[in-house]
Design a protein around this motif. Structure first.
Motif, PDB file in Angstrom:
ATOM      1  N   PRO A  36       0.818  -1.216   0.000  1.00 32.82           N
ATOM      2  CA  PRO A  36       0.000   0.000   0.000  1.00 32.82           C
ATOM      3  C   PRO A  36       0.851   1.266   0.000  1.00 32.82           C
ATOM      4  O   PRO A  36       2.014   1.241   0.427  1.00 32.82           O
ATOM      5  CB  PRO A  36      -0.815  -0.114   1.289  1.00 32.82           C
ATOM      6  CG  PRO A  36      -0.097  -1.095   2.135  1.00 32.82           C
ATOM      7  CD  PRO A  36       0.717  -1.971   1.239  1.00 32.82           C
ATOM      8  N   ASP A  38       1.445   5.174   1.286  1.00 39.12           N
ATOM      9  CA  ASP A  38       1.222   6.006   2.460  1.00 39.12           C
ATOM     10  C   ASP A  38       1.916   7.337   2.231  1.00 39.12           C
ATOM     11  O   ASP A  38       3.140   7.377   2.066  1.00 39.12           O
ATOM     12  CB  ASP A  38       1.780   5.322   3.710  1.00 39.12           C
ATOM     13  CG  ASP A  38       1.604   6.155   4.960  1.00 39.12           C
ATOM     14  OD1 ASP A  38       0.520   6.722   5.154  1.00 39.12           O
ATOM     15  OD2 ASP A  38       2.573   6.241   5.749  1.00 39.12           O
ATOM     16  N   TRP A  43       4.104   1.982   2.029  1.00 41.57           N
ATOM     17  CA  TRP A  43       3.807   1.864   3.454  1.00 41.57           C
ATOM     18  C   TRP A  43       4.952   1.124   4.132  1.00 41.57           C
ATOM     19  O   TRP A  43       5.281   0.004   3.764  1.00 41.57           O
ATOM     20  CB  TRP A  43       2.505   1.100   3.666  1.00 41.57           C
ATOM     21  CG  TRP A  43       2.082   1.144   5.106  1.00 41.57           C
ATOM     22  CD1 TRP A  43       2.627   0.457   6.136  1.00 41.57           C
ATOM     23  CD2 TRP A  43       1.063   1.959   5.652  1.00 41.57           C
ATOM     24  NE1 TRP A  43       2.012   0.775   7.298  1.00 41.57           N
ATOM     25  CE2 TRP A  43       1.039   1.701   7.046  1.00 41.57           C
ATOM     26  CE3 TRP A  43       0.170   2.874   5.114  1.00 41.57           C
ATOM     27  CZ2 TRP A  43       0.149   2.320   7.899  1.00 41.57           C
ATOM     28  CZ3 TRP A  43      -0.721   3.482   5.970  1.00 41.57           C
ATOM     29  CH2 TRP A  43      -0.727   3.217   7.340  1.00 41.57           C
ATOM     30  N   ALA A  66      -5.958  -3.074   6.618  1.00 40.64           N
ATOM     31  CA  ALA A  66      -6.698  -1.809   6.579  1.00 40.64           C
ATOM     32  C   ALA A  66      -7.713  -1.735   7.721  1.00 40.64           C
ATOM     33  O   ALA A  66      -7.853  -0.686   8.362  1.00 40.64           O
ATOM     34  CB  ALA A  66      -7.404  -1.658   5.232  1.00 40.64           C
ATOM     35  N   ARG A  69      -5.816  -1.019  10.884  1.00 38.41           N
ATOM     36  CA  ARG A  69      -5.384   0.389  10.923  1.00 38.41           C
ATOM     37  C   ARG A  69      -6.533   1.302  11.294  1.00 38.41           C
ATOM     38  O   ARG A  69      -6.362   2.240  12.056  1.00 38.41           O
ATOM     39  CB  ARG A  69      -4.808   0.832   9.565  1.00 38.41           C
ATOM     40  CG  ARG A  69      -3.530   0.138   9.164  1.00 38.41           C
ATOM     41  CD  ARG A  69      -2.396   0.293  10.119  1.00 38.41           C
ATOM     42  NE  ARG A  69      -2.109   1.683  10.425  1.00 38.41           N
ATOM     43  CZ  ARG A  69      -1.294   2.090  11.381  1.00 38.41           C
ATOM     44  NH1 ARG A  69      -0.670   1.207  12.131  1.00 38.41           N
ATOM     45  NH2 ARG A  69      -1.072   3.349  11.609  1.00 38.41           N
ATOM     46  N   ARG A  80     -12.550   2.491   3.548  1.00 37.98           N
ATOM     47  CA  ARG A  80     -11.584   3.348   2.847  1.00 37.98           C
ATOM     48  C   ARG A  80     -10.902   2.543   1.737  1.00 37.98           C
ATOM     49  O   ARG A  80     -10.510   1.405   1.923  1.00 37.98           O
ATOM     50  CB  ARG A  80     -10.535   3.844   3.838  1.00 37.98           C
ATOM     51  CG  ARG A  80      -9.381   4.544   3.165  1.00 37.98           C
ATOM     52  CD  ARG A  80      -8.291   4.883   4.154  1.00 37.98           C
ATOM     53  NE  ARG A  80      -7.081   5.200   3.412  1.00 37.98           N
ATOM     54  CZ  ARG A  80      -5.892   5.305   3.962  1.00 37.98           C
ATOM     55  NH1 ARG A  80      -5.737   5.118   5.244  1.00 37.98           N
ATOM     56  NH2 ARG A  80      -4.845   5.601   3.230  1.00 37.98           N
ATOM     57  N   SER A  81     -10.730   3.165   0.606  1.00 39.51           N
ATOM     58  CA  SER A  81     -10.042   2.531  -0.513  1.00 39.51           C
ATOM     59  C   SER A  81      -8.535   2.732  -0.334  1.00 39.51           C
ATOM     60  O   SER A  81      -8.079   3.847  -0.077  1.00 39.51           O
ATOM     61  CB  SER A  81     -10.506   3.166  -1.823  1.00 39.51           C
ATOM     62  OG  SER A  81      -9.773   2.651  -2.893  1.00 39.51           O
ATOM     63  N   TRP A  82      -7.783   1.648  -0.442  1.00 40.04           N
ATOM     64  CA  TRP A  82      -6.336   1.720  -0.294  1.00 40.04           C
ATOM     65  C   TRP A  82      -5.685   1.549  -1.652  1.00 40.04           C
ATOM     66  O   TRP A  82      -5.908   0.550  -2.329  1.00 40.04           O
ATOM     67  CB  TRP A  82      -5.844   0.623   0.642  1.00 40.04           C
ATOM     68  CG  TRP A  82      -6.128   0.910   2.084  1.00 40.04           C
ATOM     69  CD1 TRP A  82      -7.353   0.968   2.682  1.00 40.04           C
ATOM     70  CD2 TRP A  82      -5.182   1.181   3.094  1.00 40.04           C
ATOM     71  NE1 TRP A  82      -7.218   1.250   3.992  1.00 40.04           N
ATOM     72  CE2 TRP A  82      -5.902   1.392   4.285  1.00 40.04           C
ATOM     73  CE3 TRP A  82      -3.797   1.260   3.109  1.00 40.04           C
ATOM     74  CZ2 TRP A  82      -5.261   1.679   5.481  1.00 40.04           C
ATOM     75  CZ3 TRP A  82      -3.168   1.549   4.305  1.00 40.04           C
ATOM     76  CH2 TRP A  82      -3.905   1.767   5.478  1.00 40.04           C
ATOM     77  N   GLU A  83      -4.871   2.501  -2.031  1.00 38.13           N
ATOM     78  CA  GLU A  83      -4.086   2.362  -3.253  1.00 38.13           C
ATOM     79  C   GLU A  83      -2.853   1.538  -2.921  1.00 38.13           C
ATOM     80  O   GLU A  83      -2.304   1.640  -1.823  1.00 38.13           O
ATOM     81  CB  GLU A  83      -3.647   3.728  -3.768  1.00 38.13           C
ATOM     82  CG  GLU A  83      -4.787   4.573  -4.303  1.00 38.13           C
ATOM     83  CD  GLU A  83      -4.264   5.870  -4.895  1.00 38.13           C
ATOM     84  OE1 GLU A  83      -3.290   5.810  -5.673  1.00 38.13           O
ATOM     85  OE2 GLU A  83      -4.830   6.913  -4.569  1.00 38.13           O
ATOM     86  N   TYR A  84      -2.443   0.728  -3.874  1.00 42.24           N
ATOM     87  CA  TYR A  84      -1.254  -0.088  -3.667  1.00 42.24           C
ATOM     88  C   TYR A  84      -0.548  -0.334  -4.981  1.00 42.24           C
ATOM     89  O   TYR A  84      -1.121  -0.193  -6.054  1.00 42.24           O
ATOM     90  CB  TYR A  84      -1.602  -1.420  -2.989  1.00 42.24           C
ATOM     91  CG  TYR A  84      -2.533  -2.298  -3.779  1.00 42.24           C
ATOM     92  CD1 TYR A  84      -2.055  -3.180  -4.748  1.00 42.24           C
ATOM     93  CD2 TYR A  84      -3.904  -2.264  -3.552  1.00 42.24           C
ATOM     94  CE1 TYR A  84      -2.910  -3.992  -5.479  1.00 42.24           C
ATOM     95  CE2 TYR A  84      -4.769  -3.068  -4.268  1.00 42.24           C
ATOM     96  CZ  TYR A  84      -4.275  -3.930  -5.226  1.00 42.24           C
ATOM     97  OH  TYR A  84      -5.120  -4.737  -5.952  1.00 42.24           O
TER      98      TYR A  84
END
Length: 143
Positions: A36, A38, A43, A66, A69, A80-84
């Motif tokens: 991911p 950050d 991250w 996620a 967290r 929440r959408s996590w970009e990775y």
């Protein structure tokens, strides 16, 4: 080859005290790992004087992270959408870790207490030039 399920299996073997550590590292090198973002970068977490790149074997493992967290940060919004980014493990170990210019390793599936694994910055995992044990007696450079 290179799917996260095979790495999860190798991690389970090592955690059970069986399996070949070299095969585990080899499986990480072949696996596509989700990392991911950050604040514009990958991250990472600091622990024990090592910067750990947090990687996940699949989207479900990333989702568990996620959720954890959200609870830890009190955000409460687990949707929440996590970009990775997706990296082959070999690229993480051979390119990303050395570019960090600090002792760094890879932490896989950190939200899975019984399925996580750390790949520390030591000879045989990362390039010798950035391995923290490369200059110690018995390390690769002493042979």
């Amino acid at each position: 080859m290179g799917d996260g399920a095979a790495l999860v299996e190798r991690i389970a073997e090592r955690r059970a005290g069986v399996g070949d550590p070299r095969a585990l590292v080899g499986e990480l090198r072949r696996t596509l790992v989700l990392v991911p973002f950050d604040r514009g970068g990958l991250w990472t977490a600091e622990f024990g004087g090592v910067r750990w790149v947090c990687g996940f074997t699949d989207e479900a493992a990333l989702a568990r992270f996620a959720e954890g967290r959200a609870v830890t940060e009190g955000a409460g919004d687990t949707s929440r959408s996590w970009e990775y980014a997706t990296f082959r493990g070999a690229r993480l170990l051979d390119e990303i870790i050395p570019a960090m210019a600090v002792p760094a390793g890879v932490a896989v599936n950190v939200a899975d207490p019984d399925g996580s694994m750390l790949f520390p910055p030591v000879v045989g995992i990362v390039p010798d030039a950035v391995a923290v044990d490369a200059d110690v007696p018995g390390g690769e450079k002493d042979r």
